[in-house]
Design an enzyme around this catalytic site. Structure first.
Site: not given
Length: 250
Positions: A51, A112
């Site tokens: 993103d 992540y």
């Protein structure tokens, strides 16, 4: 010939990895650099989207090139690329791969890490989200364990996402405390848009006592994004590891 690129980037000035009209993205910048230095139009396929504002301390992509580049030529190309690319992007290595190797579809898992500051720190705030409330890390980890037995992550996905399904297999999800910083680690076979940031925001609500574990389960079962917590800011999120089959030797 197909080549894999190992790179990293600070996502602060970019609108994510994926090329977008009228927006500056990592993919666009990297493709432009390769095309210029190789004197050919180079299309680059990434291992996945990130993103806007999200970082990648490890990222892989692939491209095809008509010529065979020796190891020495690849090392020289890496040097030239790093001299040409902006300071937010670094190329670590270029590997020669088999022609059917795919940076996105052959990835086994992605990991992540999200950084949360519990105390004011003038040296890390660019890459961490500041939280002021007292948190129950034990409850947050109990909520994280629920994710390991979850299949459908619709409740943590951005709406209007063009995907065939919302199924993901999370194999690791844990909050760890290091000094005054909390870090959330998560590994899965795939991730949906905004998924990690939504999970972090919702488990933080559990830690604050705003949501019980039963409510956390119910929010997942509703398969509705409005049932879960607010997404945390992007600047504290890093794609940290992408794993491939052992024979890829990356």
């Amino acid at each position: 010939m197909r080549y894999f690129i190992k790179l990293a980037y600070n996502g602060t000035p970019f609108f994510g990895w994926q090329r977008q009209p009228e927006q500056i993205t990592v993919q666009e910048i990297v493709e432009r650099a390769f095309s210029l230095l190789l004197r050919d139009e180079v299309a680059i396929t990434g291992c996945g989207r990130t993103d806007t504002g999200v970082h990648a301390s490890e990222y892989f992509a692939h491209f095809d090139y008509k010529q065979t580049l020796t190891e020495e030529e690849r090392e020289k190309l890496v040097f030239k690329l790093n001299a040409f690319l902006p300071k937010e992007i670094v190329i670590y290595h270029i590997y020669m791969m088999q022609d059917d190797a795919h940076a996105r579809f052959d990835a086994i898992s992605r990991s992540y890490r999200y950084h949360v500051e519990l105390a004011k720190n003038p040296f890390t705030f660019h890459f961490a989200h500041r939280v002021y409330e007292k948190l129950s890390i034990e409850k947050m980890n109990e909520a994280s364990e629920i994710l390991l037995n979850t299949t459908d992550f619709t409740s943590f996905s951005k709406v209007h996402t063009q995907v065939n399904n919302f199924n993901c297999k999370v194999t690791h999800a844990q909050w760890i405390l290091q000094n005054d910083q909390l870090q959330f680690e998560i590994t899965a076979d795939r991730f949906l848009r905004n998924m990690v940031r939504a999970i972090v925001g919702t488990t933080l609500d559990v830690g604050r006592g705003k949501m019980s574990l039963d409510q956390f389960r119910e929010a997942i079962e509703k398969k509705n994004r409005s049932a879960t917590g607010t997404s945390v800011p992007a600047h504290a999120l890093f794609l940290e590891n992408v794993r491939y089959p052992d024979d890829f030797k990356l």
